[in-house]
Design a protein around this motif. Structure first.
Motif, mmCIF file in Angstrom:
data_model
loop_
_atom_site.group_PDB
_atom_site.id
_atom_site.type_symbol
_atom_site.label_atom_id
_atom_site.label_comp_id
_atom_site.label_asym_id
_atom_site.label_seq_id
_atom_site.Cartn_x
_atom_site.Cartn_y
_atom_site.Cartn_z
ATOM 1 N N GLU A 33 9.708 -1.961 -2.142
ATOM 2 C CA GLU A 33 10.707 -1.867 -3.463
ATOM 3 C C GLU A 33 10.050 -1.246 -4.554
ATOM 4 O OE1 GLU A 33 11.680 -5.649 -5.258
ATOM 5 O OE2 GLU A 33 10.569 -6.579 -3.540
ATOM 6 N N GLU A 34 10.891 -1.034 -5.376
ATOM 7 C CA GLU A 34 10.390 -0.431 -6.577
ATOM 8 C C GLU A 34 10.808 -1.492 -7.915
ATOM 9 O OE1 GLU A 34 10.951 3.499 -9.687
ATOM 10 O OE2 GLU A 34 11.186 3.737 -7.697
ATOM 11 N N VAL A 35 9.638 -1.695 -8.714
ATOM 12 C CA VAL A 35 9.983 -2.566 -10.016
ATOM 13 C C VAL A 35 9.819 -1.680 -11.042
ATOM 14 C CG1 VAL A 35 9.007 -4.657 -11.064
ATOM 15 C CG2 VAL A 35 8.898 -4.659 -8.707
ATOM 16 N N ALA A 36 10.954 -1.057 -11.214
ATOM 17 C CA ALA A 36 10.839 0.027 -12.486
ATOM 18 C C ALA A 36 10.466 -0.601 -13.686
ATOM 19 C CB ALA A 36 12.452 0.488 -12.660
ATOM 20 N N SER A 37 10.565 -1.724 -14.114
ATOM 21 C CA SER A 37 10.109 -2.444 -15.372
ATOM 22 C C SER A 37 8.625 -2.398 -15.399
ATOM 23 C CB SER A 37 10.699 -3.810 -15.545
ATOM 24 O OG SER A 37 10.237 -4.649 -14.439
ATOM 25 N N GLU A 38 8.019 -2.349 -14.405
ATOM 26 C CA GLU A 38 6.533 -2.332 -14.482
ATOM 27 C C GLU A 38 6.020 -1.026 -13.839
ATOM 28 O OE1 GLU A 38 4.344 -5.167 -15.328
ATOM 29 O OE2 GLU A 38 6.499 -5.634 -15.779
ATOM 30 N N GLY A 39 6.671 -0.014 -13.558
ATOM 31 C CA GLY A 39 6.223 1.311 -13.131
ATOM 32 C C GLY A 39 5.517 1.408 -11.775
ATOM 33 N N VAL A 40 5.974 0.491 -10.894
ATOM 34 C CA VAL A 40 5.240 0.437 -9.724
ATOM 35 C C VAL A 40 6.298 0.305 -8.478
ATOM 36 C CG1 VAL A 40 5.407 -2.116 -9.717
ATOM 37 C CG2 VAL A 40 3.453 -1.064 -8.744
ATOM 38 N N LYS A 41 5.777 0.904 -7.402
ATOM 39 C CA LYS A 41 6.640 0.808 -6.071
ATOM 40 C C LYS A 41 5.463 -0.230 -5.208
ATOM 41 C CE LYS A 41 8.588 3.314 -2.419
ATOM 42 N NZ LYS A 41 8.723 4.838 -1.806
ATOM 43 N N THR A 42 6.232 -1.222 -4.489
ATOM 44 C CA THR A 42 5.280 -1.915 -3.763
ATOM 45 C C THR A 42 5.795 -2.010 -2.334
ATOM 46 O OG1 THR A 42 6.958 -3.906 -4.089
ATOM 47 C CG2 THR A 42 5.399 -3.550 -5.627
ATOM 48 N N MET A 43 4.841 -2.472 -1.625
ATOM 49 C CA MET A 43 4.830 -2.697 0.074
ATOM 50 C C MET A 43 4.271 -3.917 0.397
ATOM 51 S SD MET A 43 3.647 0.364 2.993
ATOM 52 C CE MET A 43 4.849 1.392 2.395
ATOM 53 N N PHE A 44 4.952 -4.605 1.083
ATOM 54 C CA PHE A 44 4.478 -5.908 1.720
ATOM 55 C C PHE A 44 4.302 -6.044 3.134
ATOM 56 C CE2 PHE A 44 6.238 -6.943 -2.645
ATOM 57 C CZ PHE A 44 5.338 -8.079 -2.903
ATOM 58 N N PHE A 45 3.166 -6.649 3.351
ATOM 59 C CA PHE A 45 2.710 -7.006 4.699
ATOM 60 C C PHE A 45 2.543 -8.510 4.934
ATOM 61 C CE2 PHE A 45 1.353 -2.799 3.859
ATOM 62 C CZ PHE A 45 1.564 -2.127 5.110
ATOM 63 N N ARG A 46 3.022 -9.097 6.128
ATOM 64 C CA ARG A 46 2.428 -10.281 6.398
ATOM 65 C C ARG A 46 1.318 -10.383 7.528
ATOM 66 N NH1 ARG A 46 8.301 -11.598 5.854
ATOM 67 N NH2 ARG A 46 8.507 -12.974 4.383
ATOM 68 N N THR A 47 0.224 -11.291 7.271
ATOM 69 C CA THR A 47 -0.531 -11.439 8.157
ATOM 70 C C THR A 47 -0.712 -12.905 8.269
ATOM 71 O OG1 THR A 47 -2.672 -11.081 9.162
ATOM 72 C CG2 THR A 47 -2.525 -11.021 6.614
ATOM 73 N N GLY A 48 -0.299 -13.594 9.167
ATOM 74 C CA GLY A 48 -0.267 -15.063 9.462
ATOM 75 C C GLY A 48 0.423 -15.731 8.259
ATOM 76 N N GLU A 49 0.045 -16.614 7.556
ATOM 77 C CA GLU A 49 0.805 -17.142 6.361
ATOM 78 C C GLU A 49 0.214 -16.573 5.112
ATOM 79 O OE1 GLU A 49 0.379 -21.362 6.269
ATOM 80 O OE2 GLU A 49 0.608 -21.868 8.238
ATOM 81 N N SER A 50 -0.484 -15.278 5.199
ATOM 82 C CA SER A 50 -0.897 -14.696 4.060
ATOM 83 C C SER A 50 -0.160 -13.301 4.039
ATOM 84 C CB SER A 50 -2.065 -14.180 4.180
ATOM 85 O OG SER A 50 -3.156 -15.428 4.251
ATOM 86 N N LYS A 51 0.073 -12.836 2.599
ATOM 87 C CA LYS A 51 0.644 -11.523 2.319
ATOM 88 C C LYS A 51 -0.369 -10.591 1.500
ATOM 89 C CE LYS A 51 4.619 -13.516 0.409
ATOM 90 N NZ LYS A 51 5.811 -13.534 0.088
ATOM 91 N N ILE A 52 -0.062 -9.243 1.837
ATOM 92 C CA ILE A 52 -0.769 -8.333 1.235
ATOM 93 C C ILE A 52 0.420 -7.357 0.426
ATOM 94 C CG2 ILE A 52 -2.401 -6.250 1.318
ATOM 95 C CD1 ILE A 52 -3.706 -8.588 2.131
#
Length: 133
Positions: A33-52
């Motif tokens: 997703e893009e967070v336009a207010s921060e000028g960033v596009k993000t990509m999330f991954f789950r690994t176990g109970e953690s996220k990157i």
């Protein structure tokens, strides 16, 4: 603080870094997703109970663009999950931490977020996250 919510990693290009992390973590991204207010596009991954969270700048003035220009790609922040972000901000301010945004703002992955200045946290940018209900 309940747990580490995610680690944020600044990258130059999600098109290159996304597939790299899919191989590394042996899983596909669950959200981009893009967070336009921060000028960033993000990509999330789950690994176990953690996220990157991978973060790509969408413009040259983005904090991520400035981070990469100064330090290169790499770990940008650590995020902690909290139950009540407003109360946690007040607690941390009383403890002497410097808050970058007193009022929580909408972040990625359906979260309200606040950042603590790295000068008050041994050089680590800390993000507080609370799930938007």
């Amino acid at each position: 603080m309940k747990k580490i919510e995610h680690l944020g990693i600044a990258v130059k290009d999600l098109g290159v870094s996304g597939p790299l992390f899919e191989k590394l973590l042996n899983t596909e991204a669950y959200k981009t997703e893009e967070v336009a207010s921060e000028g960033v596009k993000t990509m999330f991954f789950r690994t176990g109970e953690s996220k990157i969270e991978l973060l790509e700048a969408t413009n040259a003035e983005s904090p991520i663009a400035k981070f990469i220009e100064k330090k290169g790609e790499g770990i940008h922040h650590i995020a902690f999950d909290v139950d009540n972000i407003e109360a946690e901000v007040e607690r941390l301010k009383k403890e002497g931490f410097v808050v970058l945004n007193d009022t929580p703002k909408k972040g990625a992955d359906n979260k309200k977020v606040v950042f603590l200045h790295p000068k008050s946290t041994n050089g680590v940018l800390v993000e507080l996250c609370e799930e938007i209900k």
